[in-house]
Each structure stands twice: as structure tokens, then as C-alpha cells.
Scaffold this motif. Structure first.
Motif, mmCIF file in Angstrom:
data_model
loop_
_atom_site.group_PDB
_atom_site.id
_atom_site.type_symbol
_atom_site.label_atom_id
_atom_site.label_comp_id
_atom_site.label_asym_id
_atom_site.label_seq_id
_atom_site.Cartn_x
_atom_site.Cartn_y
_atom_site.Cartn_z
ATOM 1 N N GLY A 108 0.720 -1.142 -0.080
ATOM 2 C CA GLY A 108 -0.013 0.102 -0.024
ATOM 3 C C GLY A 108 0.792 1.249 -0.190
ATOM 4 O O GLY A 108 0.231 2.407 -0.105
ATOM 5 N N ARG A 109 2.155 1.003 0.228
ATOM 6 C CA ARG A 109 2.820 2.358 0.134
ATOM 7 C C ARG A 109 4.038 2.028 -0.738
ATOM 8 O O ARG A 109 5.154 2.594 -0.584
ATOM 9 C CB ARG A 109 3.822 2.435 1.723
ATOM 10 C CG ARG A 109 2.738 2.501 2.782
ATOM 11 C CD ARG A 109 2.891 3.815 3.470
ATOM 12 N NE ARG A 109 2.091 4.269 4.452
ATOM 13 C CZ ARG A 109 1.950 4.930 5.436
ATOM 14 N NH1 ARG A 109 3.104 4.956 6.063
ATOM 15 N NH2 ARG A 109 0.860 5.101 6.205
ATOM 16 N N ALA A 110 3.728 1.385 -1.968
ATOM 17 C CA ALA A 110 4.910 1.464 -2.863
ATOM 18 C C ALA A 110 4.191 1.678 -4.116
ATOM 19 O O ALA A 110 2.877 1.223 -4.303
ATOM 20 C CB ALA A 110 5.137 -0.323 -3.083
ATOM 21 N N ALA A 111 5.000 2.226 -5.151
ATOM 22 C CA ALA A 111 4.417 2.433 -6.610
ATOM 23 C C ALA A 111 5.514 1.843 -7.120
ATOM 24 O O ALA A 111 6.613 1.751 -7.277
ATOM 25 C CB ALA A 111 4.375 3.927 -6.515
ATOM 26 N N LEU A 112 4.862 1.599 -8.507
ATOM 27 C CA LEU A 112 5.652 0.992 -9.709
ATOM 28 C C LEU A 112 5.759 2.292 -10.717
ATOM 29 O O LEU A 112 4.862 2.899 -11.275
ATOM 30 C CB LEU A 112 4.986 -0.174 -10.470
ATOM 31 C CG LEU A 112 5.612 -0.477 -11.823
ATOM 32 C CD1 LEU A 112 6.787 -1.181 -11.503
ATOM 33 C CD2 LEU A 112 4.424 -1.561 -12.512
ATOM 34 N N ALA A 128 -2.202 -6.668 -7.676
ATOM 35 C CA ALA A 128 -1.926 -6.348 -6.126
ATOM 36 C C ALA A 128 -2.385 -4.978 -5.737
ATOM 37 O O ALA A 128 -2.350 -4.760 -4.486
ATOM 38 C CB ALA A 128 -0.365 -6.711 -5.962
ATOM 39 N N GLY A 129 -2.967 -4.206 -6.557
ATOM 40 C CA GLY A 129 -3.349 -2.892 -6.274
ATOM 41 C C GLY A 129 -2.171 -1.771 -5.931
ATOM 42 O O GLY A 129 -2.536 -0.868 -5.276
ATOM 43 N N LEU A 130 -1.229 -1.982 -6.695
ATOM 44 C CA LEU A 130 -0.047 -1.046 -6.404
ATOM 45 C C LEU A 130 -0.500 0.097 -7.299
ATOM 46 O O LEU A 130 -0.888 0.028 -8.042
ATOM 47 C CB LEU A 130 1.244 -1.552 -6.954
ATOM 48 C CG LEU A 130 2.474 -1.861 -5.783
ATOM 49 C CD1 LEU A 130 1.951 -2.908 -4.705
ATOM 50 C CD2 LEU A 130 3.628 -2.281 -6.559
ATOM 51 N N LEU A 131 0.029 1.351 -6.695
ATOM 52 C CA LEU A 131 -0.131 2.672 -7.342
ATOM 53 C C LEU A 131 0.898 2.157 -8.905
ATOM 54 O O LEU A 131 2.009 1.832 -8.621
ATOM 55 C CB LEU A 131 0.415 3.793 -6.636
ATOM 56 C CG LEU A 131 0.377 5.022 -7.348
ATOM 57 C CD1 LEU A 131 -0.783 5.474 -7.988
ATOM 58 C CD2 LEU A 131 1.065 6.036 -6.369
ATOM 59 N N VAL A 132 0.261 2.393 -10.027
ATOM 60 C CA VAL A 132 1.401 2.346 -11.226
ATOM 61 C C VAL A 132 1.429 4.064 -11.721
ATOM 62 O O VAL A 132 0.407 4.719 -11.945
ATOM 63 C CB VAL A 132 0.692 1.529 -12.328
ATOM 64 C CG1 VAL A 132 1.729 1.561 -13.450
ATOM 65 C CG2 VAL A 132 0.759 0.325 -11.711
ATOM 66 N N ILE A 133 2.547 4.420 -11.970
ATOM 67 C CA ILE A 133 2.866 5.844 -12.422
ATOM 68 C C ILE A 133 3.604 5.504 -13.789
ATOM 69 O O ILE A 133 4.717 4.884 -13.608
ATOM 70 C CB ILE A 133 3.473 6.678 -11.489
ATOM 71 C CG1 ILE A 133 2.727 6.792 -10.398
ATOM 72 C CG2 ILE A 133 3.812 7.857 -12.278
ATOM 73 C CD1 ILE A 133 3.177 7.746 -9.322
ATOM 74 N N HIS A 134 3.267 6.279 -14.733
ATOM 75 C CA HIS A 134 4.070 6.063 -16.110
ATOM 76 C C HIS A 134 4.742 7.517 -16.206
ATOM 77 O O HIS A 134 4.185 8.379 -15.814
ATOM 78 C CB HIS A 134 3.282 5.859 -17.261
ATOM 79 C CG HIS A 134 2.407 4.740 -17.400
ATOM 80 N ND1 HIS A 134 2.834 3.444 -17.879
ATOM 81 C CD2 HIS A 134 1.273 4.482 -16.553
ATOM 82 C CE1 HIS A 134 1.753 2.546 -17.429
ATOM 83 N NE2 HIS A 134 0.864 3.234 -16.674
#
Ligand code: TIU
Length: 223
Positions: free
Chosen positions: A17-21, A64-70
């Protein structure tokens, strides 16, 4: 807490919940013939080869519901956000920013060359950070975005390992983010630059962070 056992220099622990791809600059300009990357004199094959690995990481991260940023590197059509030094060097190298190319004007926002490759198209709602520099923090809203969501861990993928991935990694590390670079989901045009860049991440006890395979990261997400 999740744990990547096989990361270097030692296991990388994170909270999903505190990780972003971060998917950095997987654009036609770096991955397709006639784009900025190729016109700078590079072989773009290594950039294309990591597309399936990133697709696999994206799928697992979304599940997994991770935040994904491009992110995308590029400039405004009037070049007002392009430093003269960058513009001059691009022209000298035959890759003039803003010059016409087979995918529209080189490295310009809104042109086909600037688009993210179709295989890695952002999903509905995933933020896209447009950046004028190599680092994703400089002159962007990325830091605010991450702070708002209380993100502490960043998983880095994309191109090129030694340029935009490393600049972003260094910016993130100085801001206190714990960063994992995925070895087979990042690439440089020259494999020697890729290996050197990965070595620099994990030397001195992980001076900039950790590295692991994308398979090891995906395993950690699923357990
Ligand atoms: N995205 C990124 O890495 N931009 C570059 O210009 N990379 C090069 O390696 N030239």
C-alpha cells in the motif's frame, strides 16, 4: 510487509500500500525506429526486449493494487521547456528535438513518438508524468503525488537504466524513497551501460537502493 528475498545487496522489504511502480519513458521515441533514441546513434533492440518483462510486472502490480505511474520525456511544441544546451546537443547528434521524424516531431508532447508503446499502454486512472528532463522529479508533480498517497517505496522499470532511470533513482533516494530497480525490466542501449548502472545502485551496501529480477519482485507481490 512483503519481502524480495533475492534482491541485492540484501532483501528489499516493502508495504504494498506504500509502494508505487514507476514505468519510465517506455515511449516510441526510445523504443521504435526513427525515434530520438535511435537517432542519437543507438541500437534500440535492448529497449524493445524489456517490453514483455514490464508487461508482466504491470499485470502483477495492478492485480496487487499497487499505484502505477508512467513517465514520458518530452517537450512543449514551442520548445520553451527545453534547455538550449539540450537542444544544441540533440541537433549536433542528428536527433534535433522538435525536428520532423517518421513519428512526428522528435521528443515533442502530443506526437506519436512521444506516446508510450502500445503494449504498455497506461490503464484508466494511472497517472502519467510528463517531464522535460531525465529525472522524473525535476519540474513535475511526482513528489506531491507520492507524498499525498504516502508512498515510501518505488519499483523502477523502463529506459534507459543509466540515464532516466538512474537520474530518477538518485532524485528519489535523496528524497528518502527506498528504491528497487528491476534488472530485466530496465535497459540501456549499450548493455555495458546497463550493467554498470545496476552495479552503481547496489555497491557500498546499496548506496542508491536495491536490484532484483522482475520474477523475484512478482513472487514477493503474490505472497
Ligand atoms: N529516457 C531516457 O533515458 N532518455 C535518454 O535520453 N536516454 C538516453 O540514454 N539517451
Amino acid at each position: 510487509m512483503k519481502r524480495v528475498n533475492a534482491s541485492l545487496p540484501y532483501p528489499f522489504e516493502y508495504e504494498a500500500g506504500r509502494a508505487a511502480l514507476l514505468v519510465i519513458d517506455m515511449q516510441n521515441d526510445f523504443c521504435a525506429p526513427g525515434g530520438f533514441g535511435e537517432r542519437l546513434g543507438n541500437d534500440i533492440a535492448p529497449a524493445r526486449r524489456i517490453i514483455p518483462a514490464i508487461a508482466g510486472v504491470l499485470e502483477a502490480a495492478r492485480e496487487a493494487g499497487l499505484l502505477v505511474i508512467h513517465t514520458r520525456e518530452g517537450h512543449l511544441p514551442d520548445l520553451s521547456d527545453c534547455p538550449p544546451a539540450k537542444l544544441e546537443r540533440s541537433r549536433k547528434q542528428g536527433a534535433g528535438i522538435g525536428d520532423p521524424g517518421p513519428m512526428g516531431r522528435i521528443l515533442i508532447r502530443g506526437e506519436r513518438g512521444h506516446d508510450i508503446v502500445a503494449e504498455l499502454a497506461p490503464a484508466e486512472g494511472e497517472p502519467i508524468v510528463d517531464k522535460p528532463g531525465k529525472g522524473a522529479f525535476y519540474a513535475t508533480d511526482l513528489e506531491r503525488m507520492l507524498r499525498e498517497r504516502e508512498i515510501e517505496h518505488l519499483i523502477l522499470t523502463g529506459v534507459t537504466t543509466h540515464v532516466c532511470v538512474h537520474t530518477t533513482l538518485r532524485e528519489a533516494n535523496d528524497r528518502g524513497y527506498r528504491c528497487l530497480v528491476l534488472e530485466d525490466a530496465t535497459a540501456a542501449f549499450d548493455p555495458a551501460d546497463h550493467e554498470a548502472a545496476l552495479h552503481m545502485v547496489r555497491q557500498q551496501g546499496g548506496i542508491f537502493g536495491w536490484t532484483s529480477s522482475s520474477a523475484a519482485f512478482i513472487r514477493s507481490l503474490r505472497f
